[in-house]
Design a protein around this motif. Structure first.
Motif, PDB file in Angstrom:
ATOM      1  N   MET A 221       0.779  -1.043  -0.012  1.00  0.00           N
ATOM      2  CA  MET A 221       0.120  -0.037  -0.046  1.00  0.00           C
ATOM      3  C   MET A 221       0.910   1.185  -0.091  1.00  0.00           C
ATOM      4  SD  MET A 221      -3.096   0.763   2.751  1.00  0.00           S
ATOM      5  CE  MET A 221      -3.678   2.713   2.821  1.00  0.00           C
ATOM      6  N   GLN A 222       0.554   1.884  -0.900  1.00  0.00           N
ATOM      7  CA  GLN A 222       1.558   3.346  -0.884  1.00  0.00           C
ATOM      8  C   GLN A 222       1.056   4.342   0.178  1.00  0.00           C
ATOM      9  OE1 GLN A 222       3.817   4.155  -3.507  1.00  0.00           O
ATOM     10  NE2 GLN A 222       3.246   2.047  -3.991  1.00  0.00           N
ATOM     11  N   PRO A 223       1.990   5.122   0.524  1.00  0.00           N
ATOM     12  CA  PRO A 223       1.815   6.287   1.662  1.00  0.00           C
ATOM     13  C   PRO A 223       0.597   7.121   1.228  1.00  0.00           C
ATOM     14  CG  PRO A 223       4.329   6.227   1.078  1.00  0.00           C
ATOM     15  CD  PRO A 223       3.349   5.165   0.087  1.00  0.00           C
ATOM     16  N   PRO A 224      -0.041   7.598   2.178  1.00  0.00           N
ATOM     17  CA  PRO A 224      -1.471   8.291   1.771  1.00  0.00           C
ATOM     18  C   PRO A 224      -0.789   9.730   1.294  1.00  0.00           C
ATOM     19  CG  PRO A 224      -0.853   8.523   4.322  1.00  0.00           C
ATOM     20  CD  PRO A 224       0.014   7.204   3.756  1.00  0.00           C
ATOM     21  N   HIS A 225      -1.728  10.193   0.560  1.00  0.00           N
ATOM     22  CA  HIS A 225      -1.528  11.547  -0.010  1.00  0.00           C
ATOM     23  C   HIS A 225      -1.564  12.639   0.924  1.00  0.00           C
ATOM     24  CE1 HIS A 225      -1.429  14.972  -2.923  1.00  0.00           C
ATOM     25  NE2 HIS A 225      -2.588  15.228  -2.437  1.00  0.00           N
ATOM     26  N   TYR A 226      -0.661  13.620   1.045  1.00  0.00           N
ATOM     27  CA  TYR A 226      -1.075  14.778   1.899  1.00  0.00           C
ATOM     28  C   TYR A 226      -0.493  15.998   1.463  1.00  0.00           C
ATOM     29  CZ  TYR A 226       3.640  14.473   3.719  1.00  0.00           C
ATOM     30  OH  TYR A 226       4.972  14.594   3.997  1.00  0.00           O
ATOM     31  N   ILE A 227      -0.833  17.173   1.735  1.00  0.00           N
ATOM     32  CA  ILE A 227      -0.069  18.298   1.211  1.00  0.00           C
ATOM     33  C   ILE A 227       0.251  19.286   2.771  1.00  0.00           C
ATOM     34  CG2 ILE A 227      -1.281  18.887  -0.719  1.00  0.00           C
ATOM     35  CD1 ILE A 227      -3.039  21.161   0.312  1.00  0.00           C
ATOM     36  N   ARG A 228       1.121  19.924   2.604  1.00  0.00           N
ATOM     37  CA  ARG A 228       1.768  20.499   3.810  1.00  0.00           C
ATOM     38  C   ARG A 228       1.530  22.243   3.680  1.00  0.00           C
ATOM     39  NH1 ARG A 228       7.674  19.611   6.314  1.00  0.00           N
ATOM     40  NH2 ARG A 228       7.360  20.467   8.565  1.00  0.00           N
ATOM     41  N   ILE A 229       0.874  22.899   4.616  1.00  0.00           N
ATOM     42  CA  ILE A 229       0.674  24.257   4.496  1.00  0.00           C
ATOM     43  C   ILE A 229       1.216  24.772   5.906  1.00  0.00           C
ATOM     44  CG2 ILE A 229      -0.864  26.231   4.334  1.00  0.00           C
ATOM     45  CD1 ILE A 229      -2.688  24.415   3.069  1.00  0.00           C
ATOM     46  N   GLY A 230       2.018  26.024   6.027  1.00  0.00           N
ATOM     47  CA  GLY A 230       2.293  26.616   7.252  1.00  0.00           C
ATOM     48  C   GLY A 230       3.875  26.811   7.381  1.00  0.00           C
ATOM     49  N   THR A 231       4.090  26.998   8.632  1.00  0.00           N
ATOM     50  CA  THR A 231       5.587  27.301   9.092  1.00  0.00           C
ATOM     51  C   THR A 231       6.387  26.047   9.491  1.00  0.00           C
ATOM     52  OG1 THR A 231       4.777  29.508   9.734  1.00  0.00           O
ATOM     53  CG2 THR A 231       6.967  28.818  10.502  1.00  0.00           C
TER      54      THR A 231
ATOM     55  N   PRO B 287       3.945  24.577  15.824  1.00  0.00           N
ATOM     56  CA  PRO B 287       3.319  23.075  16.221  1.00  0.00           C
ATOM     57  C   PRO B 287       2.667  22.544  15.045  1.00  0.00           C
ATOM     58  CG  PRO B 287       2.690  25.128  17.466  1.00  0.00           C
ATOM     59  CD  PRO B 287       3.683  25.723  16.452  1.00  0.00           C
ATOM     60  N   LYS B 288       2.774  21.261  15.117  1.00  0.00           N
ATOM     61  CA  LYS B 288       2.314  20.380  14.043  1.00  0.00           C
ATOM     62  C   LYS B 288       0.845  20.115  14.303  1.00  0.00           C
ATOM     63  CE  LYS B 288       6.584  19.649  13.084  1.00  0.00           C
ATOM     64  NZ  LYS B 288       7.227  20.514  11.928  1.00  0.00           N
ATOM     65  N   VAL B 289      -0.040  20.337  13.085  1.00  0.00           N
ATOM     66  CA  VAL B 289      -1.312  20.147  13.061  1.00  0.00           C
ATOM     67  C   VAL B 289      -1.945  19.047  11.866  1.00  0.00           C
ATOM     68  CG1 VAL B 289      -3.507  20.992  13.009  1.00  0.00           C
ATOM     69  CG2 VAL B 289      -1.818  22.318  14.104  1.00  0.00           C
ATOM     70  N   VAL B 290      -2.483  18.152  12.351  1.00  0.00           N
ATOM     71  CA  VAL B 290      -3.048  17.062  11.323  1.00  0.00           C
ATOM     72  C   VAL B 290      -4.456  16.959  10.905  1.00  0.00           C
ATOM     73  CG1 VAL B 290      -3.244  14.485  10.754  1.00  0.00           C
ATOM     74  CG2 VAL B 290      -0.819  15.416  11.993  1.00  0.00           C
ATOM     75  N   PHE B 291      -4.797  17.323   9.705  1.00  0.00           N
ATOM     76  CA  PHE B 291      -6.170  17.507   9.445  1.00  0.00           C
ATOM     77  C   PHE B 291      -6.616  16.208   8.687  1.00  0.00           C
ATOM     78  CE2 PHE B 291      -4.555  21.850   9.756  1.00  0.00           C
ATOM     79  CZ  PHE B 291      -5.920  22.482  10.270  1.00  0.00           C
ATOM     80  N   ALA B 292      -7.884  15.741   9.136  1.00  0.00           N
ATOM     81  CA  ALA B 292      -8.458  14.504   8.665  1.00  0.00           C
ATOM     82  C   ALA B 292      -9.880  14.701   8.325  1.00  0.00           C
ATOM     83  CB  ALA B 292      -8.361  13.373   9.593  1.00  0.00           C
ATOM     84  N   HIS B 293     -10.063  14.479   7.058  1.00  0.00           N
ATOM     85  CA  HIS B 293     -11.516  15.006   6.515  1.00  0.00           C
ATOM     86  C   HIS B 293     -12.488  13.695   6.714  1.00  0.00           C
ATOM     87  CE1 HIS B 293     -10.868  11.669   3.401  1.00  0.00           C
ATOM     88  NE2 HIS B 293      -9.645  12.339   3.267  1.00  0.00           N
ATOM     89  N   GLY B 294     -13.713  14.084   6.193  1.00  0.00           N
ATOM     90  CA  GLY B 294     -14.705  13.128   6.471  1.00  0.00           C
ATOM     91  C   GLY B 294     -14.876  12.309   5.367  1.00  0.00           C
ATOM     92  N   TRP B 295     -16.063  11.298   5.495  1.00  0.00           N
ATOM     93  CA  TRP B 295     -16.119  10.144   4.375  1.00  0.00           C
ATOM     94  C   TRP B 295     -16.628  10.745   2.982  1.00  0.00           C
ATOM     95  CZ3 TRP B 295     -15.409   5.107   4.818  1.00  0.00           C
ATOM     96  CH2 TRP B 295     -15.834   4.421   3.422  1.00  0.00           C
ATOM     97  N   GLY B 296     -15.680  10.367   2.096  1.00  0.00           N
ATOM     98  CA  GLY B 296     -15.920  10.589   0.648  1.00  0.00           C
ATOM     99  C   GLY B 296     -15.559  12.020   0.302  1.00  0.00           C
TER     100      GLY B 296
ATOM    101  N   TYR C 122      -0.499  19.259   8.137  1.00  0.00           N
ATOM    102  CA  TYR C 122      -0.565  18.271   7.329  1.00  0.00           C
ATOM    103  C   TYR C 122      -1.862  17.956   6.941  1.00  0.00           C
ATOM    104  CZ  TYR C 122       4.430  17.753   8.806  1.00  0.00           C
ATOM    105  OH  TYR C 122       5.736  17.994   9.052  1.00  0.00           O
ATOM    106  N   LEU C 123      -2.438  18.068   5.645  1.00  0.00           N
ATOM    107  CA  LEU C 123      -3.734  17.857   5.169  1.00  0.00           C
ATOM    108  C   LEU C 123      -3.529  16.416   4.529  1.00  0.00           C
ATOM    109  CD1 LEU C 123      -3.395  21.099   5.726  1.00  0.00           C
ATOM    110  CD2 LEU C 123      -5.267  21.155   4.091  1.00  0.00           C
ATOM    111  N   PHE C 124      -4.251  15.481   5.063  1.00  0.00           N
ATOM    112  CA  PHE C 124      -4.309  14.191   4.476  1.00  0.00           C
ATOM    113  C   PHE C 124      -5.412  14.004   3.554  1.00  0.00           C
ATOM    114  CE2 PHE C 124      -1.185  13.456   7.739  1.00  0.00           C
ATOM    115  CZ  PHE C 124      -0.182  12.690   7.208  1.00  0.00           C
ATOM    116  N   ASP C 125      -5.163  12.977   2.503  1.00  0.00           N
ATOM    117  CA  ASP C 125      -6.289  12.147   1.810  1.00  0.00           C
ATOM    118  C   ASP C 125      -6.138  10.960   2.703  1.00  0.00           C
ATOM    119  OD1 ASP C 125      -7.072  14.494  -0.022  1.00  0.00           O
ATOM    120  OD2 ASP C 125      -5.864  13.331  -1.705  1.00  0.00           O
ATOM    121  N   LEU C 126      -7.309  10.643   3.509  1.00  0.00           N
ATOM    122  CA  LEU C 126      -7.130   9.377   4.263  1.00  0.00           C
ATOM    123  C   LEU C 126      -7.267   7.998   3.260  1.00  0.00           C
ATOM    124  CD1 LEU C 126      -9.642  10.283   6.858  1.00  0.00           C
ATOM    125  CD2 LEU C 126      -6.972  10.138   7.208  1.00  0.00           C
TER     126      LEU C 126
END
Length: 249
Positions: free
Chosen positions: A1-11, A15-24, A44-48
């Motif tokens: 399984m490939q690592p999840p896709h994410y984008i990184r925004i900020g400084t 402090p690290k903040v991880v964002f996880a979206h809703g279903w679909g 760190y904004l992920f595509d779960l």
């Protein structure tokens, strides 16, 4: 399984903040909040897994497996010792699991319209659902083509249930929505902010209040007039404020 896709925004040193979206959904839901806070957080904004650009799991994962995978990837692959977890809906379900399974990585949790406990259903509504389920199963058994089956699913199922066929995620969807985390929530030590919209019919305020009553160190916030999706855009200032307070603590 490939690592999840994410984008990184900020400084980077913030402090690290991880964002996880809703279903679909995808990471895009949280871009406005992350951009607004970019000077003060490293986001760190992920595509779960199974959503957006991320490969789906090779088995029918529940939130336990999702939480284990994300905890391992965030801490080991990305080297993040501690973060603020921001989860909407399904991402909130996962956050609650992480609060029990991996509390050491959690500096704070912001759960937005998260599920994880059952709704209170009247006897009349329970019988109505049973009748509807039996009718669906009967018609489903009589369907002779896939098109007929799809039309029945659109008639009887939720939009997420219907979409899960199209995305090949039906097994995971059915497994995760059946979970009840009530017994585990009192074990969460992490300070948690719960944000719900008063007009949300998918995860109504009733759900948020029940979770707040079970999570020991939690704060419940209800935003008037917002529904399950508008809580992300019209309510983004409330989400941003919760994150700002979490990283400043």
């Amino acid at each position: 399984m490939q690592p999840p896709h994410y984008i990184r925004i900020g400084t980077p040193d913030a402090p690290k903040v991880v964002f996880a979206h809703g279903w679909g959904r995808t990471h895009r839901d949280f871009i406005p909040v992350a951009e607004a806070l970019a000077p003060t957080i490293d986001a760190y904004l992920f595509d779960l897994p199974g959503h957006g650009k991320s490969e789906r799991p090779d088995a029918a994962w529940g939130t336990v497996e999702y939480a284990e995978y994300m905890a391992r990837y965030v801490t080991m692959d990305l080297g993040i010792d501690q973060c603020v977890w921001v989860g909407h809906s399904f991402g909130g379900r996962m956050g609650l699991r992480l609060g029990v399974q991996s509390p050491g990585m959690m500096r704070h949790m912001v759960i937005v319209a998260g599920a994880g406990v059952p709704r209170d259903i009247s006897t009349a509504e329970r019988w109505k659902r049973k009748w509807k389920g039996r009718k669906f199963q009967k018609l489903k058994a009589a369907a002779t083509t896939e098109d007929e089956l799809i039309e029945l699913e659109k008639r009887f199922g939720s939009p997420d249930y219907v979409m899960s066929r199209e995305t090949g995620m039906r097994d995971i969807f059915v497994k995760t929505i059946a979970e009840d985390q009530s017994a585990d929530l009192p074990r969460i030590p992490t300070e948690t902010t719960l944000i719900y919209g008063s007009a949300d019919t998918e995860t109504p305020p009733e759900i948020g209040r029940k979770i707040a009553a079970l999570v020991p160190n939690s704060t419940y916030i209800e935003c008037p007039h917002y529904d399950h999706i508008s809580i992300l855009d019209r309510g983004r200032h409330q989400i941003a404020l919760a994150i700002k307070e979490a990283v400043a603590a």
